[in-house]
Every structure is written in C-alpha cells, then in structure tokens.
Design a protein around this motif. Structure first.
Motif, PDB file in Angstrom:
ATOM      1  N   TYR A  61       0.844  -1.197   0.000  1.00 37.84           N
ATOM      2  CA  TYR A  61       0.000   0.000   0.000  1.00 37.84           C
ATOM      3  C   TYR A  61       0.880   1.248   0.000  1.00 37.84           C
ATOM      4  O   TYR A  61       2.083   1.192   0.297  1.00 37.84           O
ATOM      5  CB  TYR A  61      -0.933   0.008   1.215  1.00 37.84           C
ATOM      6  N   GLU A  62       0.269   2.359  -0.324  1.00 36.43           N
ATOM      7  CA  GLU A  62       1.002   3.619  -0.386  1.00 36.43           C
ATOM      8  C   GLU A  62       1.008   4.286   0.983  1.00 36.43           C
ATOM      9  O   GLU A  62      -0.035   4.650   1.526  1.00 36.43           O
ATOM     10  CB  GLU A  62       0.363   4.554  -1.424  1.00 36.43           C
ATOM     11  N   GLY A  63       2.212   4.441   1.547  1.00 33.40           N
ATOM     12  CA  GLY A  63       2.356   5.127   2.821  1.00 33.40           C
ATOM     13  C   GLY A  63       2.526   6.621   2.615  1.00 33.40           C
ATOM     14  O   GLY A  63       2.480   7.127   1.491  1.00 33.40           O
ATOM     15  N   THR A  64       2.723   7.346   3.705  1.00 31.61           N
ATOM     16  CA  THR A  64       2.870   8.798   3.600  1.00 31.61           C
ATOM     17  C   THR A  64       4.164   9.198   2.888  1.00 31.61           C
ATOM     18  O   THR A  64       4.213  10.237   2.222  1.00 31.61           O
ATOM     19  CB  THR A  64       2.861   9.408   5.016  1.00 31.61           C
ATOM     20  N   ASP A  65       5.200   8.363   2.996  1.00 32.84           N
ATOM     21  CA  ASP A  65       6.485   8.686   2.375  1.00 32.84           C
ATOM     22  C   ASP A  65       6.853   7.739   1.241  1.00 32.84           C
ATOM     23  O   ASP A  65       7.513   8.139   0.287  1.00 32.84           O
ATOM     24  CB  ASP A  65       7.606   8.665   3.423  1.00 32.84           C
ATOM     25  N   VAL A 129      -4.479  -0.063  12.541  1.00 30.41           N
ATOM     26  CA  VAL A 129      -3.691  -1.150  13.119  1.00 30.41           C
ATOM     27  C   VAL A 129      -2.911  -1.866  12.021  1.00 30.41           C
ATOM     28  O   VAL A 129      -1.723  -2.150  12.165  1.00 30.41           O
ATOM     29  CB  VAL A 129      -4.598  -2.138  13.871  1.00 30.41           C
ATOM     30  N   LEU A 130      -3.576  -2.158  10.901  1.00 28.48           N
ATOM     31  CA  LEU A 130      -2.938  -2.886   9.809  1.00 28.48           C
ATOM     32  C   LEU A 130      -2.184  -1.959   8.858  1.00 28.48           C
ATOM     33  O   LEU A 130      -1.193  -2.369   8.241  1.00 28.48           O
ATOM     34  CB  LEU A 130      -3.982  -3.692   9.033  1.00 28.48           C
ATOM     35  N   PHE A 131      -2.667  -0.735   8.725  1.00 31.66           N
ATOM     36  CA  PHE A 131      -2.046   0.226   7.805  1.00 31.66           C
ATOM     37  C   PHE A 131      -1.838   1.549   8.547  1.00 31.66           C
ATOM     38  O   PHE A 131      -2.570   2.523   8.334  1.00 31.66           O
ATOM     39  CB  PHE A 131      -2.936   0.432   6.569  1.00 31.66           C
ATOM     40  N   PRO A 132      -0.861   1.585   9.449  1.00 29.91           N
ATOM     41  CA  PRO A 132      -0.731   2.722  10.379  1.00 29.91           C
ATOM     42  C   PRO A 132      -0.438   4.055   9.712  1.00 29.91           C
ATOM     43  O   PRO A 132      -0.770   5.110  10.266  1.00 29.91           O
ATOM     44  CB  PRO A 132       0.431   2.297  11.289  1.00 29.91           C
ATOM     45  N   ASP A 133       0.192   4.071   8.533  1.00 33.92           N
ATOM     46  CA  ASP A 133       0.556   5.347   7.909  1.00 33.92           C
ATOM     47  C   ASP A 133       0.122   5.392   6.448  1.00 33.92           C
ATOM     48  O   ASP A 133       0.829   5.944   5.595  1.00 33.92           O
ATOM     49  CB  ASP A 133       2.066   5.569   8.018  1.00 33.92           C
ATOM     50  N   ALA A 134      -1.049   4.832   6.148  1.00 35.16           N
ATOM     51  CA  ALA A 134      -1.536   4.831   4.771  1.00 35.16           C
ATOM     52  C   ALA A 134      -1.864   6.251   4.321  1.00 35.16           C
ATOM     53  O   ALA A 134      -2.484   7.030   5.053  1.00 35.16           O
ATOM     54  CB  ALA A 134      -2.761   3.935   4.650  1.00 35.16           C
ATOM     55  N   LYS A 135      -1.447   6.576   3.103  1.00 33.72           N
ATOM     56  CA  LYS A 135      -1.701   7.907   2.561  1.00 33.72           C
ATOM     57  C   LYS A 135      -3.173   8.075   2.216  1.00 33.72           C
ATOM     58  O   LYS A 135      -3.768   9.131   2.454  1.00 33.72           O
ATOM     59  CB  LYS A 135      -0.831   8.140   1.337  1.00 33.72           C
ATOM     60  N   LYS A 136      -3.777   7.021   1.651  1.00 38.46           N
ATOM     61  CA  LYS A 136      -5.184   7.057   1.283  1.00 38.46           C
ATOM     62  C   LYS A 136      -5.977   6.169   2.227  1.00 38.46           C
ATOM     63  O   LYS A 136      -5.525   5.088   2.598  1.00 38.46           O
ATOM     64  CB  LYS A 136      -5.375   6.584  -0.156  1.00 38.46           C
ATOM     65  N   LYS A 137      -7.162   6.651   2.592  1.00 40.97           N
ATOM     66  CA  LYS A 137      -8.050   5.869   3.434  1.00 40.97           C
ATOM     67  C   LYS A 137      -9.188   5.371   2.546  1.00 40.97           C
ATOM     68  O   LYS A 137     -10.126   6.107   2.231  1.00 40.97           O
ATOM     69  CB  LYS A 137      -8.604   6.707   4.591  1.00 40.97           C
ATOM     70  N   GLU A 138      -9.080   4.095   2.127  1.00 39.66           N
ATOM     71  CA  GLU A 138     -10.064   3.576   1.184  1.00 39.66           C
ATOM     72  C   GLU A 138     -10.191   2.067   1.331  1.00 39.66           C
ATOM     73  O   GLU A 138      -9.335   1.414   1.931  1.00 39.66           O
ATOM     74  CB  GLU A 138      -9.643   3.903  -0.255  1.00 39.66           C
TER      75      GLU A 138
END
Length: 436
Positions: A61-65, A129-138
């Motif tokens: 997944y795409e994180g913030t960085d 919990v599973l995607f702590p720093d995901a850029k998109k919430k979807e």
C-alpha cells in the motif's frame, strides 16, 4: 450449540454472534490453532463445507512517504457473518470479517464433476492497526481462484506446502490446507486431491513411497482414525542416524520474534511398514503464528511436516502447555500419511519462562504415530528481545530427586551389612560355650 470438538461447527442461527477465539462451550474453552478451522452446517445439521488452513496476507500500500507492505495472519478476533451453505442456485460461502472494515470470503460453485472456490478480499487502508501510515483511506477489493484448479467432487483438497496466490497488490499464502465443499452425506472424503506443490514435492522426495492415506479427526479428546485410502504400502525407509540434529527455529509477528525453539525432531511411524524419519535442521523451515492465548510452530522438511500447537491453560493459572500435534507426510498423488491430536497435555510451564528438556521425550499422537523430541528448549509466549527466558526443566532432567534415592539406598545397604555382621558375630559367640 457447538459440540466440544477441536474444530468449529457453524449453523446459520449462530453465525451472527459467533466469535472464533476464545469460545466457551459447556465449560470448555476451545482455542483457535489455525487461521480458519470451521465446519459449516445447514439447517438440517448436515455439513456442507469443511475448511482448515493457515492464511497469511501480504498487502502493498502507499504510505505517507513510500510504498510499504503490511503482512499479517488473520487475527484471533473474527466473525463469520454471512457464512452459509447456500441454496439451490448458489454454493457454500465462508465469510470472515475482522478489524475495521476488512473482510475475506470464499464462494464455491460446482460442475458435474468438480468444484471451485473464488476468494474475495476487501481491505480497508483506514484500519490504522494494519495500515498505520496509509496515505489514502479507502477500501480495496481483489478476487482470485482458490484452489487454483478445479477440484474433483467428493474429494478433499489438501496442500501441506505453501500455496501463494497473488492478485494486484495482495498475496495470499495458504498453508496446511484441508478443504472440501459440497460434502457427500455431510462427511469429509477419504480421497484427496493434492495441490501442485505437494505433487511436485512427492514425486521428487524418496521419504515415502505409495503410502496409504490416513486422516485423523480429534473428537472430545479421543483421536479416531476415520479414513483409509489406497492399499499399496509405503516403501521401507533407510534407517536414519540414531539421533537427529538439533535445529534453532523462530516465529515472528511482523519484525518481532514471538516464538523460540531449539530441538531435534524425529518421526516414528509404525502404523504400516515402520518408518523412522529424522528432520534435517539444515533444510527444515519454520513458520507459525503467535497470539495471546494460542501459538503454533510448524516445522517442514521436504514432504514431511509437524505442527506444534500451544495454549494458555486458563486466565488464572498463568501456565501454557502443548495442546496438539499434527503430522503429515506427503507420499505421491492422493497418498498422504497424517495424524492429529489436539487433546494433549505436555510441557506445562509458567508463562514468561521457557521449557527445557535435555532427555529424549516421546509424544504419542495416535497409536502408530509418535514424535520423538531431543534437546528441547522452547518458549511460545512472552518472548522478550528475541531471547529465551529462564528455563523450567522437565522432570526427566531433574537429577535432584536421585540424591535422596541414592542416600536412602546406601543407608539401607549399610543397615543390612551391620545386621548381617551382628548376627554372624552372635552365632560365633554362642558356639564358644559348653552346656553344663
């Protein structure tokens, strides 16, 4: 409600409220030892679907960085809302919900001769919990076939090796699979269809020849052999070294080590032609999972594998123990030796400690199937900084009980010598006097 078995039986009225772990049944706590371990029944209490496997999900997944990968086993706390045996126009459905808006389901269809499953996995990158720093919430949905190929009707699909299925950014890795949909008369078939990996492994492995198929189901603490397949016997094995080598194995939860084990492992099977098989620590792979109340260690060496299943005794005892052992040896196509017992009681130790036993231990899984353990040190819970905690030794190693036995035996021997000497001395004294 459910019967007290090691696997769950789901009936439609209970699906909306049933949680997998832990579950209180008539005073018994049933622990999850697999990510999926269910038997689905219709309204007539007839089984339509049996599913048992471990499932690891890996999602890029795409994180913030940067792009990242979240890898996890199905969590302990799941629900089966939506699971059913289907109807006249649709087949069985196994539906699982977990976390914040995540769901996984498999839908089955059949033709005249085969059945096929299609998985649908929806993950929510808003689950912190599973995607702590995901850029998109979807929410993202992917679908794929599993098993990869259609399975012959009235056979159980079996896959002991890892079976990875990739779809878009998601990789689903199935392990130790037993699956059958559209069960005939509600019973799991004794005939098996192996996955491609197991077929490849069996044709290249000399460990077992045309071994008869055997599958075991543990019921209320008493294992019963309920299936026997082709009658051709296994080829005699080459006797292994007297003692297997000791391997060091770990299981991780993410990047953190959660289970540690050092042991030598040997299978002793006398059900048919005797087989004594050592696990080679240089080629043995470790996998498994860790939880708050259950943990599992699977050791695989070529076509053979052993699962060790651990559980916490209860909330107040603060002790863990070895609850179950699964054995599987893949021979050739449709030929597998397997045994299961989830009602064992070994290696009880206080939580926070490791269990140590230098002497050989033998665990009888079922009559004719035995696991021999050498130089054991294991800790399936509360591992800190990747190191073993203080060890609690097994009774076989406890030499302190021998000291009073030896001292007592020595004192008894000394007393016998003194009494014997005294009696002999008195007899000689009496012989020196004459009767007047």
């Amino acid at each position: 409600m459910d019967t007290p078995r090691s696997r769950r039986r789901l009936t439609p009225p209970l699906l909306a409220c049933l949680l997998l772990l832990p579950l209180l049944l008539d005073g018994l706590v049933v622990f999850q030892t697999y990510a999926v371990d269910v038997e689905v029944k219709d309204e007539s209490n007839v089984s339509c679907l049996y599913a048992k496997w471990m499932l690891k999900l890996s999602i890029m997944y795409e994180g913030t960085d940067e792009y990242k990968t979240s890898t996890f086993m199905l969590p302990d706390d799941v629900s089966y809302v939506g699971t059913s045996c289907g109807n006249k126009t649709s087949g069985p459905v196994l539906s699982i919900e977990f976390g914040e808006g995540n769901s996984w389901a498999i839908h089955f269809t059949k033709t005249k001769d085969t059945y096929q499953g299609v998985t649908t996995f929806t993950y929510n990158t808003g689950d912190t919990v599973l995607f702590p720093d995901a850029k998109k919430k979807e929410r993202v949905t992917v679908s794929t076939n599993f098993p990869a190929n259609p399975v012959k009707l009235n056979t159980a699909f079996s896959c002991g090796t890892e079976d990875a299925v990739k779809s878009d950014n998601v990789t689903q890795t199935f392990l130790n699979v037993t699956l059958q949909a559209f069960l005939q008369d509600g019973r799991l078939s004794s005939q098996q269809t192996l996955c491609d990996n197991d077929v490849t492994m069996s044709t290249s492995s000399p460990v077992v020849g045309e071994a008869r198929s055997a599958q075991l189901v543990s019921t209320a603490g008493t294992p019963d052999l309920n299936a026997t397949g082709p009658s051709s016997p296994p080829s005699p094995s080459v006797p292994p070294e007297e003692k297997p080598g000791t391997g060091s194995y770990t299981v991780k939860s993410g990047e953190v080590t959660c289970l540690l084990a050092n042991l030598g492992l040997q299978l002793n099977i006398t059900q048919q032609i005797p087989l004594i098989i050592n696990f080679n620590p240089n080629t043995t792979l470790a996998s498994g999972h860790c939880g708050q109340t259950t943990a599992a260690l699977q050791l695989s060496d070529g076509s053979k594998k052993v699962d060790f299943l651990f559980a916490v005794r209860n909330a107040t005892s603060e002790k863990f123990y070895l609850k179950g052992v699964d054995i599987a040896i893949v021979g050739s196509k449709n030929a597998t030796l397997s045994a299961t017992n989830h009602s064992l009681n070994y290696w009880e130790t206080t939580l926070g400690n490791s269990y140590l036993c230098r002497k050989e231990e033998s665990i009888i899984v079922i009559p004719g199937y035995k696991v021999n353990i050498f130089d054991l040190k294991i800790q399936p819970f509360e591992v800190e900084e990747g190191q073993f905690s203080a060890a609690q030794e097994c009774s076989l190693d406890d030499d302190t009980i021998l000291i009073p036995i030896i001292v007592g035996a020595a004192l008894a021997g000394l007393i016998v010598i003194i009494v014997t000497t005294y009696l002999i001395g008195r007899r000689k004294t009496y012989a020196g006097y004459q009767t007047l």
